[in-house]
Scaffold this active site. Structure first.
Site, PDB file in Angstrom:
ATOM      1  N   GLU A 441       0.818  -1.213   0.000  1.00 14.56           N
ATOM      2  CA  GLU A 441       0.000   0.000   0.000  1.00 14.56           C
ATOM      3  C   GLU A 441       0.859   1.273   0.000  1.00 14.56           C
ATOM      4  O   GLU A 441       0.508   2.283   0.596  1.00 14.56           O
ATOM      5  CB  GLU A 441      -0.963   0.017   1.191  1.00 14.56           C
ATOM      6  CG  GLU A 441      -2.045  -1.033   1.135  1.00 14.56           C
ATOM      7  CD  GLU A 441      -2.894  -0.945  -0.121  1.00 14.56           C
ATOM      8  OE1 GLU A 441      -3.056   0.162  -0.655  1.00 14.56           O
ATOM      9  OE2 GLU A 441      -3.386  -1.989  -0.571  1.00 14.56           O
ATOM     10  N   GLY A 442       1.970   1.213  -0.695  1.00 13.01           N
ATOM     11  CA  GLY A 442       2.904   2.335  -0.747  1.00 13.01           C
ATOM     12  C   GLY A 442       3.919   2.190   0.364  1.00 13.01           C
ATOM     13  O   GLY A 442       3.574   2.269   1.545  1.00 13.01           O
TER      14      GLY A 442
END
Length: 593
Positions: A441-442
């Site tokens: 998620e980054g």
């Protein structure tokens, strides 16, 4: 591994004493019609039962067995199907959903605590309903009425699950270079062709259908991220009444063999001329997907909290039972051959670090959830402030909580000593499971750059100023002499954060590498300062109730003192490294590495 016990009392303390949710909900009419204290308490208590009794017991077996792959078919670990059915039948898949389509409409302050329970019980299990909830949020906000009626209702019912399909083998964080194509058809649908990797829950046997949210580009789309559109692509096609028909052109090519979260299916997904439906506007898909991604980033932060809480509970039980050596002040248990390792300063250091960071993370997470609720259900200036603070603190939630969560799982493992390194005790699973939260998620480095470059520098410091002004106002109105031991260091921390913010903004104009070089340090300075704010508020409420004789408030007050004495000072060295500039990083030529 110790049996998981949901910290319900601490959750209630945050909701009703620290953040005064009963008054808040009354100020937000759209929430007040769905939630009150009685409802919230019932939800948290019932969710605690499922987390403790249905999900936590299958975590170890899920890790040992994992998911299996056979010619495109993915099977989940033993016990997962039964646990998911119990979870769905209880209505938990609809907890935060839009009431118009069968959701319960609960605020984020409730659902975030619910998510922590699931993650403490088993991160792998939590990912299946978590992805569905995130996709539901994006679909509810951006999807057409027809798509919501057809798909959202069944997602909330737990009949269909969902996945988020962004990453491609050549395009990780740089989504602008994705190659998946969407070709428009005469009937208004699109034909989706491409390959996606690292897709959590892309294929499994828990539900009869899986709804994929897929990023793709039309043939004439602009280059880069401005040309991305979002599509809903079901695994199995359905008619207008939701009856399942023929398979779509969606298949799982393989599953990943990972360091942790073994019971979560991480898939390579192939889309071969699959039928898909546009969500939102053409070429605006990234904005639509970010509705889900921001939800998931906060959810990933909560994964860090969940793993840390479980680690603390395990380590505390072990430390009280394990006898090794004697106290430095003399034998505590003279009738035994040794004292418990609770007498040793370094063991207490690790336990207190975990306790202070876990309770502080839960409080800060609840504060961020409150901003999301105000942003969603508020009006006027309050709504705008909530939206700004939520935007500012989303990258903080993802990166700070997962960094601290991994630290706490390692502390727990260290307390177990050699037993923490072998599989029998289950502690090493938490270390492996928590590690991914810092990556997906980054990555946390990307979150730090999002915070400093996009949110802080991008607003010329205005977003950070909103937070600083709130804390400064709290400091000004908190005049009780008993609070001075917390207010004085909080005042210094806020002043230092304000000064560092301006320093880096000034330096960024002179050196293009300045923000990237200091972003990680800056995020943690912000995190420890924001956590100090929530710890001060918790200490204030504990002081108000200290005469009740309840040990809970004694424990809370002592933990607050520990935080300010032993953890908040971490920011001092971080400020020094943030101010050291980019030169120490870029002075070495690439060929000399």
């Amino acid at each position: 591994m110790a049996d998981y016990r949901v910290p319900l009392k601490d959750m209630s303390f945050l909701l009703y004493d620290v953040f005064k949710t009963e008054a808040l909900w009354q100020k937000l009419p759209k929430l007040a019609e769905h939630v009150d204290r009685e409802t919230a308490d019932a939800i948290l208590q019932e969710c605690a039962k499922i987390a403790e009794q249905e999900i936590a017991p299958i975590a170890r077996q899920g890790d040992e067995t994992g998911v299996s792959f056979d010619d495109g078919v993915v099977s989940t670990a033993p016990g997962y199907q039964q646990a998911f059915n119990t979870y769905a039948e209880g209505g938990w898949t609809a907890l935060g959903g839009d009431p118009e389509y069968g959701g319960m409409g609960m605020p984020k302050m409730i659902t975030s605590l619910h998510e922590e329970m699931l993650c403490s019980a088993d991160i792998s299990f939590s990912l299946y309903p978590g992805l569905t909830a995130g996709a539901g949020l994006s679909l509810a906000k951006h999807g057409s009425e027809a798509l919501k009626e057809k798909y959202l209702t069944r997602m909330y019912a737990g009949e269909w699950a969902a996945s988020m399909c962004l990453t491609e083998a050549h395009a990780g964080s740089d989504l602008g270079i994705i190659r998946t194509k969407a070709v428009p058809q005469e009937d208004g649908s699109y034909r989706i062709t491409g390959n996606k990797i690292f897709i959590t829950g892309g294929e499994h046997d828990l539900t009869e259908n899986i709804v994929h949210l897929v990023l793709a580009k039309l043939p004439d789309a602009p280059a880069g991220p401005r040309g991305i559109s979002l599509f809903l692509v079901p695994k199995i096609k359905a008619d207008d009444d939701g009856n399942l028909g023929e398979a779509n052109g969606v298949s799982c090519g393989s599953i990943e063999h990972k360091m942790g979260i073994h019971a979560s299916a991480t898939c390579v997904m192939n889309f071969d001329d699959a039928e898909g439906y546009l969500i939102g506007d053409i070429n605006k898909g990234l904005a639509c997907m970010f509705t889900m991604m921001n939800f998931e980033r906060i959810g990933v932060g909560i994964q860090g909290i969940g793993a840390a809480v479980r680690s603390y509970q395990n380590a505390l039980e072990y430390a009280k039972d394990r006898i090794q050596g004697r106290s430095a002040t003399g034998a505590i248990n003279s009738d035994k051959e040794a004292d418990s390792i609770m007498v040793h300063g370094d063991v207490r250091r690790m336990l207190m670090n975990m306790k202070a960071l876990n309770e502080g993370s839960r409080a800060l997470s609840t504060y961020i959830a409150m901003q999301l609720d105000i942003a969603t259900y508020g009006e006027g200036e309050a709504q705008q402030k909530g939206e700004n603070l939520a935007a500012l603190m989303t990258p903080l939630a993802k990166a700070f909580f997962t960094d601290l969560g991994f630290e706490s799982t390692v502390h727990g493992q260290q307390i177990f000593g050699g037993h923490g390194y072998i599989r029998e005790w289950g502690q090493e699973q938490l270390v492996r499971d928590a590690r991914i939260a810092q990556i997906y998620e980054g990555t946390n480095g990307i979150q730090a750059m999002d915070l400093l470059a996009r949110k802080v520098a991008g607003s010329n410091g205005k977003l950070m100023q909103i937070f600083l002004e709130e804390v400064q106002a709290y400091i000004q109105e908190t005049s009780d002499d008993k609070m001075s031991e917390f207010i004085t260091p909080l005042t210094s921390a806020v002043a230092d954060l304000a000064e560092l913010t301006q320093y880096l903004l000034d330096k960024a104009g002179q050196d293009a590498n300045e923000l990237g070089s200091s972003a990680n340090d800056y995020l943690h300075v912000f995190g420890y300062t924001a956590m100090a704010y929530t710890w001060a508020r918790m200490a204030q409420e504990a002081l108000n109730k200290i005469d009740s004789g309840d040990d809970f408030y004694q424990s809370k007050l002592h933990t607050a003192r520990y935080y300010f004495a032993r953890i908040l000072p971490r920011r001092v060295s971080l400020i020094a490294t943030a101010k050291s500039g980019s030169q120490p990083l870029f002075a070495l030529d690439e060929e000399l590495f």
